[in-house]
Design an enzyme around this catalytic site. Structure first.
Site, PDB file in Angstrom:
ATOM      1  N   SER A 184       0.833  -1.194   0.000  1.00 27.28           N
ATOM      2  CA  SER A 184       0.000   0.000   0.000  1.00 27.28           C
ATOM      3  C   SER A 184       0.876   1.256   0.000  1.00 27.28           C
ATOM      4  CB  SER A 184      -0.962  -0.037   1.194  1.00 27.28           C
ATOM      5  OG  SER A 184      -2.013   0.879   1.041  1.00 27.28           O
ATOM      6  N   ASP A 324      -5.370  -3.430  -2.482  1.00 29.46           N
ATOM      7  CA  ASP A 324      -4.444  -3.101  -1.395  1.00 29.46           C
ATOM      8  C   ASP A 324      -3.658  -4.313  -0.881  1.00 29.46           C
ATOM      9  OD1 ASP A 324      -3.179  -2.189   0.858  1.00 29.46           O
ATOM     10  OD2 ASP A 324      -4.921  -1.211   1.718  1.00 29.46           O
TER      11      ASP A 324
END
Length: 497
Positions: A184, A324
């Site tokens: 991320s 993510d």
């Protein structure tokens, strides 16, 4: 008449100076003075300890010194191959880094430095009965057995800008690992670092050189259509400005840094992946980072891109989308161990749901709080396992799976670096940052890393020596080299993978 400052007041003053230190050199000088005042230095000089096998380390140190000074290279390499281990005698015990601000037991530091000195001696020494080919074989085999370190950068949206300061502090101290993985927000910082050479890397430490304007809301109609609140175009522009173009393989060949980016599947029947120059050599780094930053509900899932045989950009697994990386694989330790022989992990952790539970607390009362939290965490994981068994065939099963993935992960490393998060920072996790905000995050990352630097330096010293020696042999091993002491030329040489 001036009165002498009491030791207690002197310590209080120096603690204040420590908090305001402008750089690591100043911080270290003040910390060393406090070690003298508080007894940490005396503890370091005392070899006797229940926290590690000091008798074994003392014996190994004396033996290495004797063999090196005698020039007995064959017996020295034999003993190093047999006896070099990353946690020999429990020397990596975290308790050994709690008694002083700078370093640990002098015996451990002397042992580690002597081991590295012996490796340098073998590397550059001219031995008639020990060829360059034998040297390379020794360093490859023993280095593989010893292992290496990696830096792992967690997710955390804008809180992840803290990682910039961690990178800066480690780079300036000369201890930045070649293996860097990010999830991320951490993938942005990892990619910024790993697509730049040593000469280019300082550019990312100037907030005015960075564009981190990644968040722009969309209309309600677009949000409902794409099931996301933010415009991915602005995030893509941010990556285009801050991350050098190219594939994982191209970046590795250019910088010799090993970048890892984790992504999670957007659909069932897929597994989380660690993308790097071995597992996905032709995947475009920017697209991997874009996917790793695609927080569900904030950014839409991403299709990865890759370079084909002719160098054109094409879809990678066209039908699949990724999100993510921190959801299922924030810190991909097992994969890094398998792919890159990593067995020592330095973690910069900024996830807001993790940091409060990792804060170092030393009093007995706080120890009970830690125990209660751990018990609650274990209970929660077991409850989710049961829920998973009964919900896998229902629509809510994927939510349970995601929660289970989050709870089952390990979020700490052998060395963990944590920020001091404020309510204001948490409220602005998905807000664009100013240059001033970036400067504050960078400074916080540096300051949080300074107390860990000597620990990292000691625990990575031998593995860094292996990498430097292999690199030097690769560049110079075919040429006859005179014995020039125990240090090889060059402060940081490019290492072979």
């Amino acid at each position: 008449m001036r009165t002498a400052t009491s030791p207690k007041k002197l310590i209080a003053n120096r603690l204040k100076d420590l908090e305001e230190a402008p750089d690591y050199a100043t911080w270290r000088e003040i910390a060393a003075e406090l070690d003298h005042l508080e007894g940490g230095e005396s503890w370091k000089q005392d070899e006797v300890s229940d926290d590690f096998d000091y008798l074994l380390i003392r014996e190994r140190l004396a033996q290495m010194r004797e063999l090196r000074r005698a020039g007995d290279v064959r017996r020295l390499t034999h003993d190093l191959a047999e006896g070099l281990h990353g946690n020999l005698g429990n020397t990596a015990n975290p308790l050994l880094y709690c008694y002083s601000r700078v370093g640990t037991k002098q015996l451990i530091e002397d042992y580690v430095e002597e081991a590295a000195r012996c490796l340098d001696y073998i590397c550059v020494g001219d031995f008639p009965d020990f060829s360059a080919a034998e040297k390379v074989l020794f360093f490859k085999r023993t280095g593989t057995s010893f292992g290496r370190s990696a830096l792992l950068l967690s997710g955390g949206a804008t809180l992840g800008m803290f990682h910039l300061g961690v990178i800066k502090a480690m780079f300036e101290a000369g201890i930045l690992p070649r293996v860097i993985s990010g999830s991320s927000a951490g993938s942005i910082i990892a990619a910024m670092a790993c697509t730049r050479t040593d000469e280019e890397l300082p550019q990312i430490f100037d907030p005015h050189n960075l564009n981190v304007q990644a968040f722009q809301g969309v209309s309600l109609r677009q949000a409902l259509k794409h099931k996301s609140l933010m415009d991915p175009g602005l995030l893509q522009d941010c990556l285009n400005r801050n991350v050098h173009a190219g594939s994982f393989l191209e970046s590795f060949e250019r910088t010799r840094r090993i970048l890892g980016v984790t992504v999670s599947p957007a659909e069932p029947n897929q597994q989380a992946r660690l993308l790097n120059y071995l597992t996905a050599p032709n995947v475009v780094v920017r697209s991997a980072v874009m996917a790793s930053c695609a927080v569900p509900g904030v950014f839409p899932p991403v299709m990865l891109e890759a370079l084909d045989y002719s160098g054109d950009t094409v879809p990678y697994m066209r039908s699949k989308r990724w999100v993510d990386g921190s959801i299922a694989n924030d810190l991909p330790m097992l994969r890094l161990a398998r792919l890159h022989n990593v067995n020592h992990y330095i973690v910069s952790q900024t996830n807001p749901h993790v940091v409060p539970f990792m804060r170092e607390q030393s009093s007995p009362k706080r120890g009970l709080v830690r125990f209660a939290r751990e018990l609650a965490s274990v209970t929660g994981r077991e409850a989710l396992k049961v829920a998973h068994q009964y919900s896998s065939s229902h629509p809510g099963g994927r939510i349970v799976d995601a929660l289970n993935d989050i709870l089952q992960q390990r979020y700490s490393g052998d060395v963990s670096i944590l920020p001091r998060q404020t309510p204001g920072q948490l409220m602005r996790m998905f807000s664009n940052l100013t240059a001033g905000d970036l400067q504050r995050y960078l400074r916080e990352g540096e300051r949080a890393t300074w107390p860990k630097i000597e620990r990292i330096r000691t625990q990575t010293r031998i593995s860094r020596a292996f990498e430097d020696c292999l690199a030097w042999l690769k560049d110079n091993g075919l040429r006859r080299t005179p014995a020039t002491g125990t240090r090889h030329p060059g402060s940081r040489l490019q290492a072979v993978s």
